[in-house]
Write a protein that holds these residues in place. Structure first.
Motif, PDB file in Angstrom:
ATOM      1  N   LEU A 115     -11.736  -4.983   1.891  1.00  0.00           N
ATOM      2  CA  LEU A 115     -10.361  -5.414   2.123  1.00  0.00           C
ATOM      3  C   LEU A 115     -10.087  -5.584   3.613  1.00  0.00           C
ATOM      4  O   LEU A 115      -9.458  -6.559   4.024  1.00  0.00           O
ATOM      5  N   LEU A 157      -3.931  -0.145   5.659  1.00  0.00           N
ATOM      6  CA  LEU A 157      -5.250   0.176   5.114  1.00  0.00           C
ATOM      7  C   LEU A 157      -5.864   1.414   5.772  1.00  0.00           C
ATOM      8  O   LEU A 157      -6.753   2.035   5.198  1.00  0.00           O
ATOM      9  N   ARG A 213      -3.541   0.946  -5.482  1.00  0.00           N
ATOM     10  CA  ARG A 213      -3.083   0.505  -4.164  1.00  0.00           C
ATOM     11  C   ARG A 213      -3.971  -0.605  -3.630  1.00  0.00           C
ATOM     12  O   ARG A 213      -3.491  -1.570  -3.022  1.00  0.00           O
ATOM     13  N   GLN A 214      -5.275  -0.478  -3.832  1.00  0.00           N
ATOM     14  CA  GLN A 214      -6.198  -1.501  -3.355  1.00  0.00           C
ATOM     15  C   GLN A 214      -5.938  -2.833  -4.045  1.00  0.00           C
ATOM     16  O   GLN A 214      -6.005  -3.898  -3.419  1.00  0.00           O
ATOM     17  N   ARG A 215      -5.623  -2.791  -5.326  1.00  0.00           N
ATOM     18  CA  ARG A 215      -5.346  -4.035  -6.047  1.00  0.00           C
ATOM     19  C   ARG A 215      -4.068  -4.682  -5.522  1.00  0.00           C
ATOM     20  O   ARG A 215      -3.977  -5.913  -5.426  1.00  0.00           O
ATOM     21  N   SER A 237     -11.489   5.452   2.143  1.00  0.00           N
ATOM     22  CA  SER A 237     -12.565   4.464   2.159  1.00  0.00           C
ATOM     23  C   SER A 237     -13.363   4.569   0.867  1.00  0.00           C
ATOM     24  O   SER A 237     -14.268   5.399   0.723  1.00  0.00           O
ATOM     25  N   ALA A 243      -7.213   2.991  -6.407  1.00  0.00           N
ATOM     26  CA  ALA A 243      -7.598   1.662  -6.887  1.00  0.00           C
ATOM     27  C   ALA A 243      -6.378   0.785  -7.127  1.00  0.00           C
ATOM     28  O   ALA A 243      -6.413  -0.429  -6.882  1.00  0.00           O
ATOM     29  N   LEU A 261      -5.467   4.362   3.558  1.00  0.00           N
ATOM     30  CA  LEU A 261      -6.160   4.379   2.274  1.00  0.00           C
ATOM     31  C   LEU A 261      -7.531   5.012   2.433  1.00  0.00           C
ATOM     32  O   LEU A 261      -8.213   4.796   3.443  1.00  0.00           O
ATOM     33  N   GLY A 280     -13.240  -2.798  -2.531  1.00  0.00           N
ATOM     34  CA  GLY A 280     -13.198  -1.550  -1.787  1.00  0.00           C
ATOM     35  C   GLY A 280     -12.414  -1.690  -0.498  1.00  0.00           C
ATOM     36  O   GLY A 280     -12.125  -2.794  -0.028  1.00  0.00           O
ATOM     37  N   THR A 281     -12.080  -0.547   0.096  1.00  0.00           N
ATOM     38  CA  THR A 281     -11.266  -0.558   1.309  1.00  0.00           C
ATOM     39  C   THR A 281     -11.959  -1.300   2.444  1.00  0.00           C
ATOM     40  O   THR A 281     -11.315  -2.052   3.192  1.00  0.00           O
ATOM     41  N   ALA A 340       0.822  -1.212   0.000  1.00  0.00           N
ATOM     42  CA  ALA A 340       0.000   0.000   0.000  1.00  0.00           C
ATOM     43  C   ALA A 340       0.856   1.263   0.000  1.00  0.00           C
ATOM     44  O   ALA A 340       0.356   2.349  -0.332  1.00  0.00           O
ATOM     45  N   PRO A 363     -10.646  -3.904  -8.283  1.00  0.00           N
ATOM     46  CA  PRO A 363     -10.188  -4.219  -6.927  1.00  0.00           C
ATOM     47  C   PRO A 363     -11.322  -4.062  -5.921  1.00  0.00           C
ATOM     48  O   PRO A 363     -12.254  -3.276  -6.128  1.00  0.00           O
TER      49      PRO A 363
END
Length: 262
Positions: free
Chosen positions: A202, A255, A61-63, A260, A59, A258, A198-199, A51, A196
């Motif tokens: 995750l 996280l 970073r989420q992936r 939301s 997106a 990141l 969502g936060t 991250a 990906p």
């Protein structure tokens, strides 16, 4: 020394090297061999915190976090499966089955939560199929060969020890290769093929994976230390699962930074 420094810098993630690789290499070259321990620590730290890599969008970073979650889940599954297949780490059959089934259920749920969702397009399906074929062909063929040999007459008691050992090694190699290659599918495909999670999803997924690793690790480690005697393989597997729990904890901290995004 410059060769060693350059080799270490190449072990950083691509996104990091594209942004800061040249600067890090120049500083490390100036410090000489004294920079090698710091480079090694930095490499490990960056791979454990995707991250924090430079990214073009949340997106992306989420992936990357999703791929980390899948990697942790597959590593935990591999270790749990190894413990379930060995008599030493889990001496009680009933406990072995309960731990294996419980961890597997939580790991599957965690993977379902953190896995990127394929886009409902023909192009995305073709892209994913192509990456899966390239990454999983070798472990699939190796595993299928082992299954064919076993069902074709390789008996556990009658076969030569060398053949039994080779078949067993091939089986575990195929599982290990599969666990390594599956996350690489998601690192290879782009945003045009997958969406990906969502936060929030995750976070729930990583919490689930942490629970699976912590439960399995503590149980296996406890059984390996108690009972009739010490089981080194079981202790190693339990410790490995607890280390994966620590990785999940670090990912959960990442996280928080990141946004939301649903």
């Amino acid at each position: 020394m410059s060769v060693v420094t350059r080799s270490l810098v190449r072990l950083y993630p691509d996104a990091f090297r594209e942004r800061w690789g040249a600067m890090v290499e120049d500083e490390a070259r100036g410090a000489g061999w004294k920079s090698w321990p710091n480079l090694t620590v930095g490499i490990v730290d960056m791979w454990l915190h995707p991250a924090h890599w430079p990214a073009d969008s949340p997106a992306q970073r989420q992936r990357r976090v999703a791929t980390m979650g899948i990697t942790v889940a597959l590593a935990a599954w591999f270790l749990s499966h190894l413990a379930a297949e060995q008599a030493g780490p889990l001496p009680a059959d009933g406990v072995r089955e309960q731990v294996t089934h419980g961890c597997t259920t939580l790991l599957l749920l965690g993977i379902a939560l953190v896995a990127p969702r394929p886009r409902p397009t023909l192009r995305a399906a073709i892209t994913l199929a192509g990456w899966a074929l390239r990454r999983l062909a070798v472990p699939a063929v190796l595993g299928a060969g082992v299954v064919a040999l076993v069902h074709g007459g390789v008996e556990a008691d009658a076969s030569p020890p060398s053949l039994r050992t080779a078949v067993l090694a091939a089986w575990w190699i195929s599982l290990g290769l599969g666990a390594v290659q599956i996350p690489r599918i998601f690192t290879g495909v782009g945003a045009d093929a997958v969406v990906p999670p969502g936060t929030g999803r995750l976070r729930v997924g990583v919490w689930t994976l942490a629970g699976a690793s912590a439960t399995g690790g503590a149980t296996i480690l406890g059984l390996s230390l108690a009972g009739d005697g010490f089981h080194p393989l079981g202790a190693g597997i339990g410790t490995g699962l607890l280390l994966l729990t620590a990785v999940c904890a670090g990912t959960l901290r990442d996280l928080r930074d990141l946004p939301s995004v649903p």
